[in-house]
Motif scaffolding. Structure first.
Motif, PDB file in Angstrom:
ATOM      1  N   ASP A   1       0.846  -1.178   0.000  1.00  0.00           N
ATOM      2  CA  ASP A   1       0.000   0.000   0.000  1.00  0.00           C
ATOM      3  C   ASP A   1       0.890   1.239   0.000  1.00  0.00           C
ATOM      4  OD1 ASP A   1      -2.443   1.436   0.175  1.00  0.00           O
ATOM      5  OD2 ASP A   1      -2.103   1.705   2.328  1.00  0.00           O
ATOM      6  N   PHE A   2       0.489   2.271  -0.702  1.00  0.00           N
ATOM      7  CA  PHE A   2       1.317   3.470  -0.870  1.00  0.00           C
ATOM      8  C   PHE A   2       1.738   4.087   0.463  1.00  0.00           C
ATOM      9  CE2 PHE A   2       1.886   8.051  -1.639  1.00  0.00           C
ATOM     10  CZ  PHE A   2       2.938   7.979  -2.532  1.00  0.00           C
ATOM     11  N   PHE A   3       0.817   4.159   1.428  1.00  0.00           N
ATOM     12  CA  PHE A   3       1.119   4.802   2.705  1.00  0.00           C
ATOM     13  C   PHE A   3       1.618   3.839   3.771  1.00  0.00           C
ATOM     14  CE2 PHE A   3      -1.953   7.735   0.762  1.00  0.00           C
ATOM     15  CZ  PHE A   3      -1.170   8.875   0.762  1.00  0.00           C
ATOM     16  N   GLU A   4       1.449   2.547   3.574  1.00  0.00           N
ATOM     17  CA  GLU A   4       1.841   1.568   4.590  1.00  0.00           C
ATOM     18  C   GLU A   4       2.681   0.446   3.994  1.00  0.00           C
ATOM     19  OE1 GLU A   4      -1.872   0.390   6.422  1.00  0.00           O
ATOM     20  OE2 GLU A   4      -1.643   1.955   7.917  1.00  0.00           O
ATOM     21  N   LYS A   5       3.625   0.776   3.158  1.00  0.00           N
ATOM     22  CA  LYS A   5       4.493  -0.230   2.560  1.00  0.00           C
ATOM     23  C   LYS A   5       5.341  -0.855   3.659  1.00  0.00           C
ATOM     24  CE  LYS A   5       7.715  -0.812  -1.221  1.00  0.00           C
ATOM     25  NZ  LYS A   5       8.450  -0.123  -2.281  1.00  0.00           N
ATOM     26  N   GLY A   6       5.300  -2.175   3.734  1.00  0.00           N
ATOM     27  CA  GLY A   6       6.069  -2.848   4.764  1.00  0.00           C
ATOM     28  C   GLY A   6       5.656  -4.293   4.905  1.00  0.00           C
ATOM     29  N   VAL A   7       5.760  -4.802   6.125  1.00  0.00           N
ATOM     30  CA  VAL A   7       5.459  -6.197   6.428  1.00  0.00           C
ATOM     31  C   VAL A   7       4.300  -6.234   7.420  1.00  0.00           C
ATOM     32  CG1 VAL A   7       6.383  -8.297   7.467  1.00  0.00           C
ATOM     33  CG2 VAL A   7       7.836  -6.896   6.016  1.00  0.00           C
ATOM     34  N   VAL A   8       3.247  -6.961   7.051  1.00  0.00           N
ATOM     35  CA  VAL A   8       2.096  -7.138   7.925  1.00  0.00           C
ATOM     36  C   VAL A   8       2.333  -8.386   8.762  1.00  0.00           C
ATOM     37  CG1 VAL A   8      -0.391  -7.565   8.046  1.00  0.00           C
ATOM     38  CG2 VAL A   8       0.540  -6.076   6.257  1.00  0.00           C
ATOM     39  N   ILE A   9       2.214  -8.240  10.070  1.00  0.00           N
ATOM     40  CA  ILE A   9       2.392  -9.365  10.979  1.00  0.00           C
ATOM     41  C   ILE A   9       1.020  -9.778  11.483  1.00  0.00           C
ATOM     42  CG2 ILE A   9       3.457 -10.162  13.120  1.00  0.00           C
ATOM     43  CD1 ILE A   9       5.651  -8.032  12.570  1.00  0.00           C
TER      44      ILE A   9
ATOM     45  N   LYS B   1      -2.236 -12.872  19.240  1.00  0.00           N
ATOM     46  CA  LYS B   1      -2.097 -12.313  20.595  1.00  0.00           C
ATOM     47  C   LYS B   1      -3.156 -11.235  20.795  1.00  0.00           C
ATOM     48  CE  LYS B   1       1.720 -12.407  22.872  1.00  0.00           C
ATOM     49  NZ  LYS B   1       3.062 -12.356  23.428  1.00  0.00           N
ATOM     50  N   SER B   2      -4.151 -11.549  21.608  1.00  0.00           N
ATOM     51  CA  SER B   2      -5.287 -10.638  21.785  1.00  0.00           C
ATOM     52  C   SER B   2      -4.911  -9.324  22.473  1.00  0.00           C
ATOM     53  CB  SER B   2      -6.398 -11.333  22.558  1.00  0.00           C
ATOM     54  OG  SER B   2      -5.945 -11.731  23.829  1.00  0.00           O
ATOM     55  N   LYS B   3      -3.828  -9.309  23.225  1.00  0.00           N
ATOM     56  CA  LYS B   3      -3.465  -8.074  23.924  1.00  0.00           C
ATOM     57  C   LYS B   3      -2.751  -7.062  23.020  1.00  0.00           C
ATOM     58  CE  LYS B   3       0.820  -9.851  25.953  1.00  0.00           C
ATOM     59  NZ  LYS B   3       1.553 -10.026  27.199  1.00  0.00           N
ATOM     60  N   TYR B   4      -2.386  -7.473  21.796  1.00  0.00           N
ATOM     61  CA  TYR B   4      -1.735  -6.571  20.839  1.00  0.00           C
ATOM     62  C   TYR B   4      -2.745  -6.103  19.797  1.00  0.00           C
ATOM     63  CZ  TYR B   4       2.798  -8.362  22.539  1.00  0.00           C
ATOM     64  OH  TYR B   4       3.877  -8.718  23.298  1.00  0.00           O
ATOM     65  N   ASN B   5      -2.476  -4.948  19.228  1.00  0.00           N
ATOM     66  CA  ASN B   5      -3.285  -4.428  18.144  1.00  0.00           C
ATOM     67  C   ASN B   5      -3.342  -5.462  17.018  1.00  0.00           C
ATOM     68  OD1 ASN B   5      -4.254  -2.984  15.857  1.00  0.00           O
ATOM     69  ND2 ASN B   5      -3.490  -1.079  16.731  1.00  0.00           N
ATOM     70  N   SER B   6      -4.510  -5.661  16.442  1.00  0.00           N
ATOM     71  CA  SER B   6      -4.653  -6.689  15.408  1.00  0.00           C
ATOM     72  C   SER B   6      -3.954  -6.303  14.106  1.00  0.00           C
ATOM     73  CB  SER B   6      -6.128  -6.970  15.130  1.00  0.00           C
ATOM     74  OG  SER B   6      -6.764  -5.808  14.660  1.00  0.00           O
ATOM     75  N   LYS B   7      -3.745  -5.014  13.889  1.00  0.00           N
ATOM     76  CA  LYS B   7      -3.076  -4.573  12.658  1.00  0.00           C
ATOM     77  C   LYS B   7      -1.680  -4.065  13.000  1.00  0.00           C
ATOM     78  CE  LYS B   7      -3.551  -1.701   8.592  1.00  0.00           C
ATOM     79  NZ  LYS B   7      -4.382  -0.727   7.890  1.00  0.00           N
ATOM     80  N   ILE B   8      -0.688  -4.891  12.722  1.00  0.00           N
ATOM     81  CA  ILE B   8       0.698  -4.506  12.959  1.00  0.00           C
ATOM     82  C   ILE B   8       1.419  -4.509  11.617  1.00  0.00           C
ATOM     83  CG2 ILE B   8       2.889  -5.145  14.026  1.00  0.00           C
ATOM     84  CD1 ILE B   8       1.280  -6.301  16.331  1.00  0.00           C
ATOM     85  N   ILE B   9       1.922  -3.347  11.259  1.00  0.00           N
ATOM     86  CA  ILE B   9       2.694  -3.222  10.025  1.00  0.00           C
ATOM     87  C   ILE B   9       4.046  -2.625  10.390  1.00  0.00           C
ATOM     88  CG2 ILE B   9       2.883  -2.154   7.756  1.00  0.00           C
ATOM     89  CD1 ILE B   9      -0.166  -2.042   7.676  1.00  0.00           C
ATOM     90  N   PHE B  10       5.096  -3.356  10.069  1.00  0.00           N
ATOM     91  CA  PHE B  10       6.450  -2.841  10.243  1.00  0.00           C
ATOM     92  C   PHE B  10       6.849  -2.266   8.890  1.00  0.00           C
ATOM     93  CE2 PHE B  10      11.033  -2.896  10.410  1.00  0.00           C
ATOM     94  CZ  PHE B  10      11.271  -2.401  11.682  1.00  0.00           C
ATOM     95  N   ARG B  11       7.002  -0.967   8.826  1.00  0.00           N
ATOM     96  CA  ARG B  11       7.263  -0.301   7.552  1.00  0.00           C
ATOM     97  C   ARG B  11       8.717  -0.465   7.135  1.00  0.00           C
ATOM     98  NH1 ARG B  11       3.661   3.850   9.903  1.00  0.00           N
ATOM     99  NH2 ARG B  11       1.642   3.437   8.982  1.00  0.00           N
ATOM    100  N   THR B  12       8.855  -0.817   5.862  1.00  0.00           N
ATOM    101  CA  THR B  12      10.161  -0.953   5.242  1.00  0.00           C
ATOM    102  C   THR B  12      10.000  -0.760   3.743  1.00  0.00           C
ATOM    103  OG1 THR B  12      12.059  -2.410   4.866  1.00  0.00           O
ATOM    104  CG2 THR B  12       9.923  -3.476   5.124  1.00  0.00           C
ATOM    105  N   PHE B  13      11.031  -0.275   3.086  1.00  0.00           N
ATOM    106  CA  PHE B  13      10.969  -0.097   1.640  1.00  0.00           C
ATOM    107  C   PHE B  13      11.158  -1.414   0.897  1.00  0.00           C
ATOM    108  CE2 PHE B  13      12.304   4.238   2.953  1.00  0.00           C
ATOM    109  CZ  PHE B  13      11.191   4.907   2.484  1.00  0.00           C
TER     110      PHE B  13
END
Length: 85
Positions: free
Chosen positions: A40-48, A52-64
């Motif tokens: 995605d243009f604004f969220e280019k990276g790795v989706v994890i 784990k219910s205590k963590y946000n369900s949408k985790i994106i580590f941005r990388t080129f």
């Protein structure tokens, strides 16, 4: 999460995301459902994707270079442990 504020550390038994002084996310191979590239243009990276219910369900580590990061994660043996169970 983006470098240099965020850092990802991959070991054979864990995947850790440190975001400066704000938080630290720790995953084992059992916690990770999938790691996929996101172009995605604004969220280019790795989706994890995780369970784990205590963590946000949408985790994106941005990388080129999402594919390169995923390859490096696989090279550590992180997923090999999950596949052997």
């Amino acid at each position: 999460m983006t470098p240099p504020l965020a850092q990802i550390v991959i070991r054979e038994d864990s995947l850790i995301i440190n975001h400066s002084l704000f938080f630290k996310l720790v995953f084992t191979s059992e916690d990770i459902i999938d790691i996929i590239p996101n172009y995605d243009f604004f969220e280019k990276g790795v989706v994890i994707k995780h369970n784990k219910s205590k963590y946000n369900s949408k985790i994106i580590f941005r990388t080129f270079k999402p594919d390169k990061l995923i390859e490096e994660i696989k090279n550590t043996g992180f997923f090999k442990q999950k596949n052997n169970d």
